[in-house]
Design a protein around this motif. Structure first.
Motif, mmCIF file in Angstrom:
data_model
loop_
_atom_site.group_PDB
_atom_site.id
_atom_site.type_symbol
_atom_site.label_atom_id
_atom_site.label_comp_id
_atom_site.label_asym_id
_atom_site.label_seq_id
_atom_site.Cartn_x
_atom_site.Cartn_y
_atom_site.Cartn_z
ATOM 1 N N ASP A 153 0.635 -1.147 0.242
ATOM 2 C CA ASP A 153 0.245 -0.062 -0.081
ATOM 3 C C ASP A 153 0.972 1.726 -0.058
ATOM 4 N N THR A 154 0.923 1.829 -1.180
ATOM 5 C CA THR A 154 1.702 2.775 -1.454
ATOM 6 C C THR A 154 1.848 4.476 -0.483
ATOM 7 N N ASP A 155 -0.023 3.970 0.026
ATOM 8 C CA ASP A 155 -0.796 5.676 0.359
ATOM 9 C C ASP A 155 -0.383 5.371 2.068
ATOM 10 N N ALA A 156 0.125 4.129 2.476
ATOM 11 C CA ALA A 156 0.168 4.273 3.619
ATOM 12 C C ALA A 156 2.104 4.014 3.618
ATOM 13 N N ILE A 157 2.592 4.275 2.737
ATOM 14 C CA ILE A 157 4.554 4.440 3.149
ATOM 15 C C ILE A 157 5.076 5.688 2.141
ATOM 16 N N ALA A 158 5.794 6.182 3.023
ATOM 17 C CA ALA A 158 6.692 7.202 1.720
ATOM 18 C C ALA A 158 7.684 7.213 2.188
ATOM 19 N N ILE A 159 8.940 7.432 1.401
ATOM 20 C CA ILE A 159 10.526 7.120 1.588
ATOM 21 C C ILE A 159 11.276 8.366 0.375
ATOM 22 N N ALA A 160 11.523 9.327 2.295
ATOM 23 C CA ALA A 160 12.365 10.587 1.414
ATOM 24 C C ALA A 160 13.877 10.336 0.612
ATOM 25 N N VAL A 188 11.274 7.088 6.070
ATOM 26 C CA VAL A 188 10.745 6.276 5.981
ATOM 27 C C VAL A 188 9.102 6.803 6.888
ATOM 28 N N THR A 189 8.324 7.336 6.359
ATOM 29 C CA THR A 189 7.354 7.834 7.074
ATOM 30 C C THR A 189 5.853 6.889 6.544
ATOM 31 N N PHE A 190 5.012 6.696 7.463
ATOM 32 C CA PHE A 190 3.924 5.695 8.054
ATOM 33 C C PHE A 190 2.584 6.579 7.777
ATOM 34 N N SER A 191 1.559 6.990 7.016
ATOM 35 C CA SER A 191 -0.027 7.316 8.012
ATOM 36 C C SER A 191 0.235 6.921 8.394
ATOM 37 N N GLN A 192 0.460 5.363 8.987
ATOM 38 C CA GLN A 192 -0.972 4.821 10.047
ATOM 39 C C GLN A 192 -0.422 4.270 10.872
ATOM 40 N N ALA A 193 -0.855 4.507 12.114
ATOM 41 C CA ALA A 193 -0.258 3.542 13.184
ATOM 42 C C ALA A 193 0.839 2.473 12.902
#
Length: 148
Positions: free
Chosen positions: A5-12, A17-22
């Protein structure tokens, strides 16, 4: 979401690494060395400033007449509580740079002095134990084990 799920994980680009979920998991180590919490402060204080409860906001710089020490302005907490609150990161436990006035030897206890600094000769409450020797007679940052 699922693993893809690419909406939940972003890698700068810098590797963060940023997660939009807990996230639920178990940490076995931390990069930094103190436990801190955000508190509102009377102003913006330099890292290493010794703080007490008081002043217009929750925290203000400590002095020799302080009854207790709340903590020290942190630089890079390993664990940060109340991270969405407004204020500054106050280290409560661990090793942290402390603003120390006067010479200090590894193993010396440092006590609250006026203006939010610590000194081995001050008469305020115990702040911590110096983890390094520094012969500079002025105010400088000294790595300490907090004992607040």
């Amino acid at each position: 979401g699922s693993v893809g799920d690419t909406d939940a994980i972003a890698i700068a680009a810098n590797g963060v690494v940023t997660f939009s979920q807990a996230i639920t998991g178990q940490a076995s180590s931390a990069l930094y060395a103190d436990l801190a919490e955000i508190y509102s402060t009377d102003g913006v204080y330099d890292p290493g400033t010794v703080m007490m409860v008081g002043g217009e906001e929750e925290m203000t710089p400590a002095s020799e007449s302080s009854s207790y020490i709340a903590g020290v302005i942190s630089t890079e907490p390993a664990f940060l509580m109340n991270n969405a609150a407004d204020g500054q990161e106050i280290a409560l436990v661990g090793r942290v740079p402390v603003l120390v006035d006067g010479e200090v030897n590894k193993g010396d206890a440092v006590f609250a002095a006026n203006g939010g600094v610590a000194s081995k000769t001050a008469s305020g409450p115990l702040v911590g134990i110096a983890l390094e020797t520094n012969s500079n007679s002025g105010v400088k940052s000294v790595e300490c084990l907090l004992k607040v």
